[in-house]
Design a protein around this motif. Sequence first.
Motif, mmCIF file in Angstrom:
data_model
loop_
_atom_site.group_PDB
_atom_site.id
_atom_site.type_symbol
_atom_site.label_atom_id
_atom_site.label_comp_id
_atom_site.label_asym_id
_atom_site.label_seq_id
_atom_site.Cartn_x
_atom_site.Cartn_y
_atom_site.Cartn_z
ATOM 1 N N ARG A 15 0.804 -1.287 -0.184
ATOM 2 C CA ARG A 15 -0.127 0.038 -0.091
ATOM 3 C C ARG A 15 0.820 1.273 0.064
ATOM 4 O O ARG A 15 0.767 2.203 -0.709
ATOM 5 N N ARG B 144 0.959 4.096 -2.918
ATOM 6 C CA ARG B 144 0.900 5.667 -2.526
ATOM 7 C C ARG B 144 1.946 6.429 -3.126
ATOM 8 O O ARG B 144 1.876 7.614 -3.644
ATOM 9 N N SER C 69 1.964 6.550 -6.821
ATOM 10 C CA SER C 69 1.043 7.512 -7.512
ATOM 11 C C SER C 69 1.116 8.773 -7.192
ATOM 12 O O SER C 69 0.754 9.727 -8.087
ATOM 13 N N SER C 70 1.876 9.295 -6.231
ATOM 14 C CA SER C 70 1.890 10.686 -5.792
ATOM 15 C C SER C 70 3.347 11.174 -6.086
ATOM 16 O O SER C 70 3.431 12.280 -5.832
ATOM 17 N N GLN D 190 4.063 13.354 2.050
ATOM 18 C CA GLN D 190 5.076 12.421 1.385
ATOM 19 C C GLN D 190 6.275 11.990 1.676
ATOM 20 O O GLN D 190 6.586 10.691 1.496
ATOM 21 N N GLU E 247 5.865 9.470 4.390
ATOM 22 C CA GLU E 247 5.876 8.215 3.684
ATOM 23 C C GLU E 247 6.928 7.646 3.012
ATOM 24 O O GLU E 247 7.088 6.236 2.985
#
Length: 184
Positions: free
Chosen positions: A8, A12, A15-16, A37, A40
């Motif tokens: 996951r 993420r 995609s970002s 971001q 993460e």
Amino acid sequence: MKLPDMERLLARLYSSSGAAGRNADRVVLYEDAAKKQLQEFIAALHGCRCMIQACLSFNDSMGEIKSSLLRHILTPGKGLPDARPTIKHFENAFDWSEAEKTGRILPCEGVDKDYDAANRTVREIEIELEKHLEMQRKCFGSDMISYVTVGKEHYQLEIPENLLAKVPQDYEARSSRKVFDTKG
């Protein structure tokens, strides 16, 4: 450290990580989104390091594993990509805990030559500004002269009101406050 949901988290991040489509060059990340971001990204680095350590912990008992496929998957550089050099690069590139707190990555010295060159240039300019300030203090005969920032105008000379008679004609008054006058 607890291993995060890597599937996951990586999805993420992917995609970002960059905008797609025709407006990609105009995307603006606001500080809170960029900080999230970055957090993460650092969590993914921690997770990768944790996964590598977990797989390496099987090295001692690798001979006991009967499945050749499992041995292959658990061997860095074979079934398991050897991400240790990449993780090591990021460990040495910046302070992870500081980046998590501040939301900014400040490269360590030697990681980014352009960044290092820019920092050297800034330090050289700051030294020149300090020399200029000392010269102005000698010229006016006062240690009360200092630099101030007024709005977006940085390094404005702040001159006490009692020294305004000594100000050369080519100096420009930018602002003033009680007892001081700011010259550009």
